[in-house]
Motif scaffolding. Structure first.
Motif, PDB file in Angstrom:
ATOM      1  N   THR A  54       0.895  -1.115   0.211  1.00 44.27           N
ATOM      2  CA  THR A  54       0.003   0.065  -0.101  1.00 44.27           C
ATOM      3  C   THR A  54       0.785   1.276   0.183  1.00 44.27           C
ATOM      4  N   LEU A  55       0.785   2.102  -0.971  1.00 48.25           N
ATOM      5  CA  LEU A  55       1.556   3.417  -1.200  1.00 48.25           C
ATOM      6  C   LEU A  55       0.725   4.382  -1.345  1.00 48.25           C
ATOM      7  N   PHE A  56       1.260   5.479  -0.792  1.00 46.14           N
ATOM      8  CA  PHE A  56       0.311   6.851  -0.849  1.00 46.14           C
ATOM      9  C   PHE A  56       0.961   7.801  -1.915  1.00 46.14           C
ATOM     10  N   MET A  57      -0.053   8.357  -2.896  1.00 48.85           N
ATOM     11  CA  MET A  57       0.373   9.464  -3.650  1.00 48.85           C
ATOM     12  C   MET A  57      -0.197  10.921  -2.976  1.00 48.85           C
ATOM     13  N   GLY A  58       0.716  11.472  -2.396  1.00 51.55           N
ATOM     14  CA  GLY A  58       0.076  12.897  -1.884  1.00 51.55           C
ATOM     15  C   GLY A  58       0.919  13.888  -2.735  1.00 51.55           C
ATOM     16  N   ALA A  59       0.611  14.966  -2.174  1.00 54.64           N
ATOM     17  CA  ALA A  59       0.925  16.347  -2.934  1.00 54.64           C
ATOM     18  C   ALA A  59       1.167  17.514  -1.979  1.00 54.64           C
ATOM     19  N   VAL A  60       1.542  18.549  -2.533  1.00 54.76           N
ATOM     20  CA  VAL A  60       1.846  19.772  -1.748  1.00 54.76           C
ATOM     21  C   VAL A  60       0.508  20.099  -1.121  1.00 54.76           C
ATOM     22  N   HIS A  61      -0.549  19.589  -1.093  1.00 53.59           N
ATOM     23  CA  HIS A  61      -1.546  19.926  -0.193  1.00 53.59           C
ATOM     24  C   HIS A  61      -1.526  19.343   1.126  1.00 53.59           C
ATOM     25  N   HIS A  62      -0.661  18.317   1.209  1.00 52.83           N
ATOM     26  CA  HIS A  62      -0.522  17.455   2.532  1.00 52.83           C
ATOM     27  C   HIS A  62       0.604  18.170   3.189  1.00 52.83           C
TER      28      HIS A  62
ATOM     29  N   TYR B 246     -13.460  31.409  -7.541  1.00 55.17           N
ATOM     30  CA  TYR B 246     -12.725  30.512  -7.970  1.00 55.17           C
ATOM     31  C   TYR B 246     -12.943  29.093  -7.167  1.00 55.17           C
ATOM     32  N   GLY B 247     -12.698  28.017  -7.878  1.00 57.06           N
ATOM     33  CA  GLY B 247     -12.757  26.738  -7.491  1.00 57.06           C
ATOM     34  C   GLY B 247     -11.471  26.075  -7.063  1.00 57.06           C
ATOM     35  N   SER B 248     -11.618  25.128  -6.035  1.00 54.43           N
ATOM     36  CA  SER B 248     -10.448  24.737  -5.464  1.00 54.43           C
ATOM     37  C   SER B 248     -10.681  23.276  -5.338  1.00 54.43           C
ATOM     38  N   ALA B 249      -9.711  22.347  -5.064  1.00 54.38           N
ATOM     39  CA  ALA B 249      -9.654  20.970  -4.918  1.00 54.38           C
ATOM     40  C   ALA B 249     -10.040  20.638  -3.438  1.00 54.38           C
ATOM     41  N   GLY B 250     -10.464  21.902  -2.605  1.00 54.19           N
ATOM     42  CA  GLY B 250     -10.927  21.608  -1.182  1.00 54.19           C
ATOM     43  C   GLY B 250     -10.077  22.731  -0.331  1.00 54.19           C
ATOM     44  N   ALA B 251     -10.706  22.982   0.947  1.00 60.75           N
ATOM     45  CA  ALA B 251     -10.190  23.754   1.834  1.00 60.75           C
ATOM     46  C   ALA B 251      -8.870  23.461   2.140  1.00 60.75           C
ATOM     47  N   GLY B 252      -7.538  24.332   2.169  1.00 59.19           N
ATOM     48  CA  GLY B 252      -6.293  24.096   2.562  1.00 59.19           C
ATOM     49  C   GLY B 252      -5.454  23.381   1.333  1.00 59.19           C
ATOM     50  N   THR B 253      -5.857  23.228   0.386  1.00 57.35           N
ATOM     51  CA  THR B 253      -5.335  22.681  -0.960  1.00 57.35           C
ATOM     52  C   THR B 253      -4.449  23.808  -1.538  1.00 57.35           C
TER      53      THR B 253
ATOM     54  N   GLY C 188       4.297  13.423  -4.904  1.00 59.50           N
ATOM     55  CA  GLY C 188       5.229  12.460  -4.188  1.00 59.50           C
ATOM     56  C   GLY C 188       4.588  11.116  -3.554  1.00 59.50           C
ATOM     57  N   LEU C 189       5.629  10.342  -3.493  1.00 59.32           N
ATOM     58  CA  LEU C 189       5.189   8.841  -2.990  1.00 59.32           C
ATOM     59  C   LEU C 189       5.755   8.736  -1.692  1.00 59.32           C
ATOM     60  N   TRP C 190       4.497   8.175  -0.881  1.00 63.37           N
ATOM     61  CA  TRP C 190       4.942   7.418   0.354  1.00 63.37           C
ATOM     62  C   TRP C 190       4.580   6.349   0.660  1.00 63.37           C
ATOM     63  N   ALA C 191       5.470   5.732   1.658  1.00 58.57           N
ATOM     64  CA  ALA C 191       4.831   4.618   2.013  1.00 58.57           C
ATOM     65  C   ALA C 191       4.576   4.489   3.567  1.00 58.57           C
TER      66      ALA C 191
END
Length: 331
Positions: A96-104, A163-170, A261-264
């Motif tokens: 199980t891997l996690f693909m996160g982004a700057v949002h995180h 303006y639309g966003s991917a969510g608050a805090g992204t 990015g990719l995390w484990a």
């Protein structure tokens, strides 16, 4: 000391040492065999967004290269934190891997009650893509063919645009807040459960504009569904050479990059981490993947695990300062 006791002690120590060797050998063997079965990739946003734009080509290349499936598991919600929370609790076995982004890196400052820590509960593996943010508008909703016309319209019509966003805090949200700070304008924020749904509403005219990563907007810009007016930073993007950069339009300090990015999960064995990183690096060398990244205005990799960890830590601090200065709150 009794010779029989010495002999018994030596036997026990030898058995313990052998046991440790078996464990170490088992860990190495499991890493060497990876992937021996399908791998689950948690993508913490709905399909159609920037994370998906890189996750799905990566999954296709993974299948070609390994003969195993990289299963995209979209788990959207709360600015990407729902999927992150799920991934943090997964078994640290490399499957199980996690693909996160700057949002995180922004989330810790926006969501004070997170049940995971992006720096403590994950192992950073690989920087997958790095793309600038782009200011895009619905050409029917915003009567502007260039950035200056857009600014004139915004200033003549305060609070009219949203303006639309991917969510608050992204990063989409914070890019908008940073833009408002630096231009002295006001645009209403409309949060969505991911960049995909926000983009669809932008194309459909339900929202007027977005500050989006080029990865998810690129195809729509090229198809003429939305119009790009500016890319962030001090240079133009090679994939969109006709779109001016922020420095050119009078915003030299407007730099917002969307990275993925990719995390484990924490506890993933070092042997397994190294095996995954090596395989992902090989995937990025494929001509097909290079072309997709370039078409999305992105760069692939370029960091060690340690450098990626340092970047994440730096980004957490940087965005905490931006959130504090902007006064941004959850909508």
């Amino acid at each position: 000391m009794n010779p029989s006791r010495i002999q018994r002690r030596d036997v026990l120590l030898g058995a313990a040492a052998a046991g440790l060797g078996l464990v170490s050998g088992s860990s190495w063997a499991q890493a060497s065999a990876w992937p021996a079965k399908p791998v689950n990739l948690v993508v913490p946003f709905p399909a159609g967004g920037g994370t998906d734009a890189f996750a799905r080509p990566l999954a296709a290349q993974f299948s070609k290269a390994t003969g195993k499936t990289l299963v995209i598991d979209n788990r959207g919600g709360a600015g990407g934190t729902v999927g992150a929370s799920f991934a943090a609790k997964a078994a640290p076995d490399g499957y199980t891997l996690f693909m996160g982004a700057v949002h995180h890196a922004i989330a810790p400052s926006m969501y004070p009650k997170l049940d995971y820590d992006i720096e403590k509960d994950f192992v950073p593996l690989f920087l997958l893509a790095n793309v600038p943010q782009v200011l895009v508008v619905n050409p029917k909703a915003v009567p502007a063919s260039n950035f200056q016309q857009f600014m004139d319209y915004v200033k003549r019509n305060p609070a009219k645009l949203n303006y639309g966003s991917a969510g608050a805090g992204t990063s989409h949200h914070m890019a908008g807040e940073l833009f408002k700070q630096q231009t002295g304008t006001f645009i209403t924020h409309i949060p969505y459960r991911g960049a995909g749904p926000a983009l669809q509403d932008l194309i459909g005219g339900q929202v007027d504009m977005m500050f989006d990563g080029l990865g998810s907007s690129a195809a729509h810009i090229k198809a003429g569904r939305i119009k790009a007016l500016m890319v962030s930073g001090a240079k133009r993007n090679a994939a969109f050479p006709d779109v001016p950069c922020a420095a050119e339009v009078g915003l030299p300090d407007y730099t917002v990059t969307t990275w993925y990015g990719l995390w484990a999960p924490k506890g993933t064995p070092a042997d397994m981490q190294a095996r995954i990183v090596d395989e992902v690096r090989k995937l990025g060398s494929a001509d097909e993947l290079k072309a997709i990244w370039a078409n999305n205005g992105a760069e692939f990799g370029g960091m060690t695990q340690q450098q990626f960890a340092g970047m994440v830590s730096s980004e957490v601090k940087r965005w905490a300062a931006v959130v504090k200065a902007s006064g941004a709150k959850l909508d």
